[in-house]
Structures are given as structure tokens and as C-alpha cells.
Design a protein around this motif. Structure first.
Motif, PDB file in Angstrom:
ATOM      1  N   LEU A 121       0.829  -1.201   0.000  1.00  0.00           N
ATOM      2  CA  LEU A 121       0.000   0.000   0.000  1.00  0.00           C
ATOM      3  C   LEU A 121       0.868   1.258   0.000  1.00  0.00           C
ATOM      4  N   VAL A 122       1.925   1.240   0.804  1.00  0.00           N
ATOM      5  CA  VAL A 122       2.838   2.389   0.865  1.00  0.00           C
ATOM      6  C   VAL A 122       3.534   2.586  -0.485  1.00  0.00           C
ATOM      7  N   MET A 123       3.923   1.501  -1.128  1.00  0.00           N
ATOM      8  CA  MET A 123       4.622   1.595  -2.404  1.00  0.00           C
ATOM      9  C   MET A 123       3.744   2.213  -3.481  1.00  0.00           C
ATOM     10  N   ALA A 124       2.424   1.987  -3.417  1.00  0.00           N
ATOM     11  CA  ALA A 124       1.515   2.572  -4.407  1.00  0.00           C
ATOM     12  C   ALA A 124       1.530   4.092  -4.316  1.00  0.00           C
ATOM     13  N   VAL A 125       1.470   4.636  -3.096  1.00  0.00           N
ATOM     14  CA  VAL A 125       1.483   6.088  -2.928  1.00  0.00           C
ATOM     15  C   VAL A 125       2.857   6.652  -3.246  1.00  0.00           C
ATOM     16  N   THR A 126       3.902   5.914  -2.901  1.00  0.00           N
ATOM     17  CA  THR A 126       5.267   6.346  -3.219  1.00  0.00           C
ATOM     18  C   THR A 126       5.435   6.506  -4.720  1.00  0.00           C
ATOM     19  N   LEU A 127       4.837   5.605  -5.488  1.00  0.00           N
ATOM     20  CA  LEU A 127       4.893   5.679  -6.945  1.00  0.00           C
ATOM     21  C   LEU A 127       4.271   6.976  -7.439  1.00  0.00           C
ATOM     22  N   HIS A 128       3.162   7.402  -6.806  1.00  0.00           N
ATOM     23  CA  HIS A 128       2.512   8.661  -7.182  1.00  0.00           C
ATOM     24  C   HIS A 128       3.406   9.861  -6.913  1.00  0.00           C
ATOM     25  N   ILE A 174      -3.461   7.042   3.130  1.00  0.00           N
ATOM     26  CA  ILE A 174      -2.575   5.870   3.266  1.00  0.00           C
ATOM     27  C   ILE A 174      -2.442   5.452   4.738  1.00  0.00           C
ATOM     28  N   SER A 175      -2.379   6.401   5.675  1.00  0.00           N
ATOM     29  CA  SER A 175      -2.186   6.025   7.082  1.00  0.00           C
ATOM     30  C   SER A 175      -3.430   5.352   7.663  1.00  0.00           C
ATOM     31  N   LEU A 176      -4.627   5.820   7.301  1.00  0.00           N
ATOM     32  CA  LEU A 176      -5.849   5.220   7.835  1.00  0.00           C
ATOM     33  C   LEU A 176      -6.051   3.782   7.354  1.00  0.00           C
ATOM     34  N   PRO A 177      -5.889   3.492   6.052  1.00  0.00           N
ATOM     35  CA  PRO A 177      -5.982   2.088   5.628  1.00  0.00           C
ATOM     36  C   PRO A 177      -4.918   1.204   6.280  1.00  0.00           C
ATOM     37  N   LEU A 178      -3.725   1.758   6.503  1.00  0.00           N
ATOM     38  CA  LEU A 178      -2.685   0.973   7.168  1.00  0.00           C
ATOM     39  C   LEU A 178      -3.111   0.614   8.594  1.00  0.00           C
ATOM     40  N   ARG A 179      -3.789   1.557   9.253  1.00  0.00           N
ATOM     41  CA  ARG A 179      -4.306   1.274  10.603  1.00  0.00           C
ATOM     42  C   ARG A 179      -5.345   0.174  10.530  1.00  0.00           C
ATOM     43  N   GLN A 180      -6.181   0.211   9.480  1.00  0.00           N
ATOM     44  CA  GLN A 180      -7.197  -0.816   9.302  1.00  0.00           C
ATOM     45  C   GLN A 180      -6.573  -2.179   9.001  1.00  0.00           C
ATOM     46  N   GLU A 181      -5.356  -2.151   8.437  1.00  0.00           N
ATOM     47  CA  GLU A 181      -4.658  -3.406   8.137  1.00  0.00           C
ATOM     48  C   GLU A 181      -4.083  -4.061   9.390  1.00  0.00           C
ATOM     49  N   GLY A 182      -4.149  -3.359  10.512  1.00  0.00           N
ATOM     50  CA  GLY A 182      -3.688  -3.939  11.765  1.00  0.00           C
ATOM     51  C   GLY A 182      -2.412  -3.329  12.316  1.00  0.00           C
ATOM     52  N   SER A 184       0.000  -0.621  14.188  1.00  0.00           N
ATOM     53  CA  SER A 184      -0.211   0.295  15.301  1.00  0.00           C
ATOM     54  C   SER A 184      -0.359   1.714  14.762  1.00  0.00           C
ATOM     55  N   THR A 185      -0.925   2.586  15.580  1.00  0.00           N
ATOM     56  CA  THR A 185      -1.120   3.971  15.141  1.00  0.00           C
ATOM     57  C   THR A 185       0.208   4.619  14.763  1.00  0.00           C
ATOM     58  N   GLY A 186       1.235   4.382  15.578  1.00  0.00           N
ATOM     59  CA  GLY A 186       2.541   4.983  15.300  1.00  0.00           C
ATOM     60  C   GLY A 186       3.143   4.496  14.007  1.00  0.00           C
ATOM     61  N   LYS A 187       3.063   3.182  13.749  1.00  0.00           N
ATOM     62  CA  LYS A 187       3.618   2.633  12.513  1.00  0.00           C
ATOM     63  C   LYS A 187       2.828   3.098  11.299  1.00  0.00           C
ATOM     64  N   ALA A 188       1.499   3.189  11.432  1.00  0.00           N
ATOM     65  CA  ALA A 188       0.678   3.661  10.320  1.00  0.00           C
ATOM     66  C   ALA A 188       1.037   5.108   9.971  1.00  0.00           C
ATOM     67  N   PHE A 189       1.246   5.929  10.997  1.00  0.00           N
ATOM     68  CA  PHE A 189       1.643   7.317  10.766  1.00  0.00           C
ATOM     69  C   PHE A 189       3.010   7.395  10.106  1.00  0.00           C
ATOM     70  N   LEU A 190       3.971   6.632  10.640  1.00  0.00           N
ATOM     71  CA  LEU A 190       5.334   6.698  10.129  1.00  0.00           C
ATOM     72  C   LEU A 190       5.393   6.268   8.659  1.00  0.00           C
ATOM     73  N   ARG A 191       4.721   5.183   8.325  1.00  0.00           N
ATOM     74  CA  ARG A 191       4.760   4.703   6.944  1.00  0.00           C
ATOM     75  C   ARG A 191       3.995   5.635   6.016  1.00  0.00           C
ATOM     76  N   GLY A 192       2.896   6.190   6.507  1.00  0.00           N
ATOM     77  CA  GLY A 192       2.168   7.159   5.689  1.00  0.00           C
ATOM     78  C   GLY A 192       3.011   8.387   5.410  1.00  0.00           C
ATOM     79  N   SER A 193       3.724   8.845   6.424  1.00  0.00           N
ATOM     80  CA  SER A 193       4.600  10.001   6.268  1.00  0.00           C
ATOM     81  C   SER A 193       5.754   9.706   5.311  1.00  0.00           C
ATOM     82  N   MET A 194       6.396   8.550   5.503  1.00  0.00           N
ATOM     83  CA  MET A 194       7.563   8.206   4.693  1.00  0.00           C
ATOM     84  C   MET A 194       7.217   7.940   3.224  1.00  0.00           C
TER      85      MET A 194
END
Length: 268
Positions: A121-128, A174-182, A184-194
Motif C-alpha cells: 500500500l505504501v509503495m503505491a502512494v510512493t509511486l505517485h 494511506i495512514s488510515l488504511p494501514l491502521r485498518q490493516e492492523g 499500530s497507530t505509530g507505525k501507520a503514521f510513520l509509513r504514511g509520512s515516509m
């Protein structure tokens, strides 16, 4: 180093907006409403279409004509190369687009890999974000090459502002779907940001390249335009029109286009 600093500042702003968008995960536990997501996707598409035309293709044509070359040649040639570049990345890079219908059976694209869904999921947004970073960097590189014209700097700032505005909902998307994927809030934020870190990376790299091969600036500008338009047509617009009420995605495209056009014309 001045154009590099300008590019770093511009793409740093767009990255900051992605980070702010990703921080939404700390305040909302559930995913964004599907209609709202479609509006955001349409808005991003509208911004990128307007930016491709006013901030990239038109300056590419003007630069080519100023050097005595037919404007359409580098505009068309660079555009095609940008499209081919994104097709290559889209084909090779494993990624997975967020599914607005919450169907977790959607298949990943690119080369088969063992990466987790969250990484895909992160790679898809990174591509954009790659062509967006290139576009902002090139806008400041063009301004630096014509240092006597301050309007080009304001036009580059307008582009950075427009890209940054649409990066905010993209970070949340990207961060909200990552949270839905299971995650943690911190990891979802970090990956969404990165997911947005490629913007300053590619923005600065394109400035460094453009400074050493100035005659190719029209090609580079149209290259970024082609890459951005590929993302719009291949991914953003189709995703914005999933479901029965596709008019909300269409309205998002119109609003994004108008805002980016106004920013570019008014500031540029």
C-alpha cells in the motif's frame, strides 16, 4: 546551491503536508468515508492535470521556442518518455492500491513479491509521489536558470503549494488504511509520512541534473508532465469513480484543477 535549497524547501513543504495528513490517524480510528476519499482522489487528479499543463508543458514549450527549437518536439517527446518511465515503474514495482470498497482480495500489481499488504500500500502512494517531487524540483530549477524573472519563483511556489494541498488528504488516505490493516497507530503514521519522502529526494536530484544539462530542460519539464498525467489517468481518476455516485469524484477533479490553475496564473 541556491536552486537546490529552493527545491529542498518546496519539496520539504510537500513532504510536511503528507506528514500532516498521515497524522490524521491519531485522531480517527476508522477509515475515511468512501465519498470523501473519492473527492480527495479527484482533487489530486485535478491539481496534477493543471500542474502538468500550466507549470510544466507550457514552460517546456516556451523554453524550447526561446532556444530556437519547435516547441512541440520536446513537449511531446518528453511527455512520451515520462509516460513510458511510469509504465516501467508501474510494471516492475510491487504495489497495492487502497480499495475503497474494503475488499481485501484485490490483487497487487508489479513483480510478484512476498511483501506484506501494508508495504504494498505504501509503495503505491510512493509511486505517485515520484513525478510530483520531480515537477517541483524542475520548477525551481527553471526559475534559477532565469534568475532575473521573480515570477518563475512564485510560479514554482504555487506549484509546491498546490502539490502540498493535495498531499494532505493523500497522507490520510494511506495512514488510515494501514491502521485498518492492523498496524499500530505509530507505525501507520510513520509509513504514511515516509511515503512522501521520495518527493524531496527526486526534487533535489532533478535540480542537480537540470543544472548540468540545461539545454534538456524542456524535455525534463515535459517528462515530469507525462509521468504525472500517467498517474492521473491510470490510477487517480479510475479510483475516484468507483461506486455508484461518481459525480463526487468528478467535482473533486474540477475543484482541484481550478485551484491549481488559479494558483499558477495568479502567482506566476
Amino acid at each position: 546551491m541556491t536552486p537546490v535549497l529552493w527545491a529542498a524547501g518546496g519539496t520539504g513543504f510537500t513532504f510536511l503536508m503528507t506528514t500532516l495528513g498521515a497524522s490524521v490517524v491519531f485522531f480517527f480510528r476508522k477509515d475515511v468515508n468512501q465519498s470523501v476519499q473519492r473527492i480527495f482522489l479527484g482533487f489530486a487528479a485535478g491539481v496534477m492535470i493543471a500542474a502538468s499543463v500550466w507549470s510544466l508543458l507550457i514552460p517546456a514549450i516556451e523554453e524550447a521556442e526561446a532556444s530556437g527549437t519547435a516547441g512541440w518536439i520536446p513537449a511531446a517527446g518528453g511527455f512520451v518518455l515520462g509516460v513510458l518511465f511510469l509504465i516501467l515503474l508501474d510494471t516492475l514495482l510491487p504495489h497495492l492500491h487502497p480499495d475503497l470498497n474494503n475488499d481485501k482480495t484485490n490483487e497487487a500489481e508489479g513483480i510478484s513479491s512476498t511483501w506484506k499488504r501494508s508495504t504494498l500500500l505504501v509503495m503505491a502512494v510512493t509511486l505517485h509521489n515520484i513525478p510530483e517531487g520531480m515537477a517541483v524540483g524542475l520548477a525551481f530549477a527553471l526559475a534559477a536558470q532565469h534568475g532575473s524573472d521573480p515570477a518563475l519563483y512564485t510560479a514554482a511556489m504555487a506549484l509546491a503549494i498546490g502539490i502540498g494541498i493535495q498531499n494532505f488528504p493523500e497522507g490520510a488516505a494511506i495512514s488510515l488504511p494501514l491502521r485498518q490493516e492492523g498496524l499500530s497507530t505509530g507505525k501507520a503514521f510513520l509509513r504514511g509520512s515516509m511515503s512522501g519522502i521520495v518527493e524531496p529526494v527526486f526534487g533535489i536530484l532533478t535540480v542537480l541534473v537540470a543544472g548540468s544539462i540545461q539545454p534538456l530542460m524542456p524535455w525534463l519539464l515535459s517528462f515530469a508532465a507525462g509521468a504525472m498525467m500517467y498517474v492521473v489517468v491510470e490510477e487517480l481518476i479510475p479510483e475516484a469513480h468507483l461506486g455508484e455516485h461518481s459525480n463526487v469524484g468528478t467535482l473533486g477533479v474540477m475543484v482541484g484543477f481550478l485551484i491549481m490553475m488559479i494558483l499558477d496564473v495568479a502567482l506566476g
